[in-house]
Design a protein around this motif. Structure first.
Motif, PDB file in Angstrom:
ATOM      1  N   ARG A  41       0.869  -1.178   0.000  1.00 14.59           N
ATOM      2  CA  ARG A  41       0.000   0.000   0.000  1.00 14.59           C
ATOM      3  C   ARG A  41       0.904   1.225   0.000  1.00 14.59           C
ATOM      4  NH1 ARG A  41      -5.168  -1.811   2.347  1.00 14.59           N
ATOM      5  NH2 ARG A  41      -4.886  -3.971   2.965  1.00 14.59           N
ATOM      6  N   SER A  42       0.315   2.396   0.267  1.00 13.99           N
ATOM      7  CA  SER A  42       1.112   3.608   0.074  1.00 13.99           C
ATOM      8  C   SER A  42       2.339   3.650   0.985  1.00 13.99           C
ATOM      9  CB  SER A  42       0.246   4.851   0.248  1.00 13.99           C
ATOM     10  OG  SER A  42      -0.267   4.874   1.546  1.00 13.99           O
ATOM     11  N   GLU A  43       2.232   3.120   2.218  1.00 17.04           N
ATOM     12  CA  GLU A  43       3.392   3.196   3.115  1.00 17.04           C
ATOM     13  C   GLU A  43       4.538   2.310   2.604  1.00 17.04           C
ATOM     14  OE1 GLU A  43       0.285   2.399   3.926  1.00 17.04           O
ATOM     15  OE2 GLU A  43       0.152   0.601   5.185  1.00 17.04           O
ATOM     16  N   ASP A  46       6.080   4.094  -0.319  1.00 18.53           N
ATOM     17  CA  ASP A  46       6.919   5.170   0.207  1.00 18.53           C
ATOM     18  C   ASP A  46       8.305   4.630   0.587  1.00 18.53           C
ATOM     19  OD1 ASP A  46       7.301   7.893   1.083  1.00 18.53           O
ATOM     20  OD2 ASP A  46       7.228   7.101   3.136  1.00 18.53           O
ATOM     21  N   GLU A 210      -4.282   1.238  -4.727  1.00 17.90           N
ATOM     22  CA  GLU A 210      -3.442   1.379  -3.532  1.00 17.90           C
ATOM     23  C   GLU A 210      -1.980   1.585  -3.970  1.00 17.90           C
ATOM     24  OE1 GLU A 210      -6.338  -1.467  -0.799  1.00 17.90           O
ATOM     25  OE2 GLU A 210      -4.353  -2.219  -1.332  1.00 17.90           O
ATOM     26  N   ALA A 214      -0.346   5.094  -5.366  1.00 13.49           N
ATOM     27  CA  ALA A 214       0.719   5.642  -4.528  1.00 13.49           C
ATOM     28  C   ALA A 214       1.970   5.932  -5.363  1.00 13.49           C
ATOM     29  CB  ALA A 214       1.050   4.665  -3.402  1.00 13.49           C
ATOM     30  N   HIS A 218       3.624   9.704  -5.981  1.00  8.23           N
ATOM     31  CA  HIS A 218       4.738   9.885  -5.036  1.00  8.23           C
ATOM     32  C   HIS A 218       5.710  10.973  -5.523  1.00  8.23           C
ATOM     33  CE1 HIS A 218       7.902   9.176  -2.187  1.00  8.23           C
ATOM     34  NE2 HIS A 218       7.083   8.359  -1.532  1.00  8.23           N
TER      35      HIS A 218
END
Ligand code: ADP
Length: 478
Positions: A41-43, A46, A210, A214, A218
């Protein structure tokens, strides 16, 4: 290569997603779950973006280009050495016949070698501006790049966008489609073995809304390469526009093949069958729209039908001519096109259903539908299944008008022995690729991409590497 990989690959580490959950990937030949794969997912994206960004500060973009090429050549050798395993993963995850998967994997190593060889040939120019100045340009990697991939050729598509990015000196974050992550994870393992520095190659399986979204939003990601549907391509383009990212979009197609009366009909029919039904029609450049001159309609259709009827269908590992569609969603999509077509009053010349002897798996028989013009939606829309549409024509001009009226502009094929006619048509047809008297002509060296709704930019060949380079100009007063 060890066991099936199911975790994320970030910064040369195999890790679970931060949230710790997984999604299932299913064998479309028998509808059973093959594996549970960590769901980025986005985390997680990242973390991957930060690792990829650190890699751009490290040795990778500063390596002598020939050394980047050497690592890519090693990766290509590893792919060849593991081709059976990679092909099997592709086959169980996507359903394609094993021989087709082996062909795809051979294409992956070809693509990597092409780009490996180009890594040390990415030259700038000296630009004459007069005796008092010296001006030159250098080509630099654009930075961290995100690669959002489809499920029809998981590793084939990944290679054609990731290999040039790596050759250019970029770092990459690769998101395979949620339907088909397994070969891309195995690819990550081979990248680890090939010796890319930490953070240069990252793989984040997950869903489009997701992990995909992301990536496109980003701030550390400077370029996006996307292959998939038009609707998703639009969303990707919009999201990437906010961050002013460089974007390449490879979208759909409804690809016309025009067969003139003087064509080699055996060749045209056999190319049309392969073009329409290979990979069960789940190919953006499928020959899905056959314009056949009315004088040879019968002769062409007899050949096309005979050849199509000989095609065998079975599970990917059974290695027949056609496998199942890649997922239940794709099966439902194709079914709804076929159900809709019967309401549109078109003629189904053959097929149109699942094979009667198969009760499990997402199978649909090769199908041929006759339309009178582009009035029926099935004649204009991309089905992405084993469904071809044939339209008989009388005048060349009308066909060109119909083709240019399509939303798509990916590929058009021309079958005629009159090369002057073919070459005139090349300039009249709005498409990114024209094939004459052959279908699926190309390779790692040949740029490909679409006009209109079929996409933006080109992949493969040297233009494919330019997507990942930015020109820096240097002016000196002397
Ligand atoms: P399909 O509809 O056939 O599954 P898509 O074009 O939606 O094809 O999917 C192609 C790729 O795009 C997949 O990797 C998918 O996860 C990803 N994707 C889907 N939606 C988005 C999105 N909103 N942003 C970024 N990527 C996405």
């Amino acid at each position: 290569m060890k066991n099936l990989r199911t975790q994320l690959f970030i910064d040369n580490q195999w890790v679970d997603s931060v949230a710790g959950d997984c999604f299932e990937t299913v064998d479309p030949s028998n509808e059973t779950v093959i594996a549970k794969v960590s769901r980025a997912r986005s985390e997680d994206v990242d973390l991957a973006a930060k690792a990829a960004s650190r890699a751009m500060q490290g040795p990778w973009p500063r390596l002598p280009p020939v050394e980047r090429g050497t690592i890519l050549f090693k990766l290509a050798d590893l792919i060849d050495g593991n081709s059976r395993n990679l092909a099997k993963l592709e086959t169980i995850d996507v359903g394609k016949p094993l021989s087709d998967s082996l062909g795809d994997i051979a294409g992956v190593s070809d693509t990597i070698r092409y780009n490996a060889g180009a890594a040390d040939k990415l030259e700038g120019a000296t630009i004459p501006i007069g005796p008092d100045h010296f001006d030159f340009s250098v080509m630099e990697p654009i930075g961290v790049t995100g690669h959002i991939m489809p499920w029809n050729y998981p590793l084939g598509m990944a290679a054609r966008s990731v290999a040039p990015a790596l050759a250019a000196g970029c770092s990459v974050i690769l998101k395979p489609a949620e339907q088909s992550p397994l070969s891309t994870l195995a690819f990550a393992e081979l990248c680890e073995e090939a010796g890319f520095p930490s953070g240069v190659v990252n793989v984040v399986p997950g869903f489009g809304n997701e992990a995909g979204a992301a990536l496109t939003s980003h701030p550390l990601v400077r370029g996006i390469s996307f292959t998939g549907s038009v609707a998703t391509g639009r969303a990707v383009y919009q999201s990437a526009a906010v961050g002013l990212k460089k974007v390449v979009l490879e979208l759909g197609g409804k690809n016309p093949m025009i067969v003139f009366p003087d064509a080699d009909l055996d060749q045209a029919a056999s190319d049309a069958v392969v073009g329409a039904y290979a990979n069960s029609g789940q190919v953006c450049s499928a020959s899905s729209l056959l314009f056949v001159h009315e004088d040879i309609r019968e002769d062409f259709l007899v050949r096309f039908t005979d050849m199509s009827k000989k095609l065998t269908i079975g599970g990917g590992m059974d290695d027949r001519d056609l496998g199942p569609l890649a997922s239940s969603e794709q099966y439902d999509r194709v079914r709804s096109f076929l159900d809709g077509a019967s309401d549109q009053g078109v003629r189904v010349l053959f097929g149109g259903d699942r094979p009667s002897h198969m009760d499990r798996g997402y199978f649909i028989e090769p199908t041929l539908i006759e339309c009178s013009d582009l009035g029926q939606p099935i004649a204009r829309q991309e089905v992405f299944g084993p469904v071809a549409v044939v339209i008989a024509f009388a005048e060349q001009e009308t066909v060109v008008e119909m083709i240019n009226d399509l939303d798509y502009g990916l590929v058009a094929g021309i079958y005629t022995r009159d090369i002057s006619r073919a070459l005139r048509l090349v300039s009249e047809i709005d498409a990114g690729t024209i094939w004459i008297n052959g279908w699926y002509i190309g390779g790692a060296q040949v740029p490909t991409g679409g006009n209109k709704a079929s996409g933006i930019g080109r992949e493969r060949g040297l233009p494919g590497i330019a997507n990942y380079l930015e020109l820096k100009n240097v002016g000196i007063r002397i």
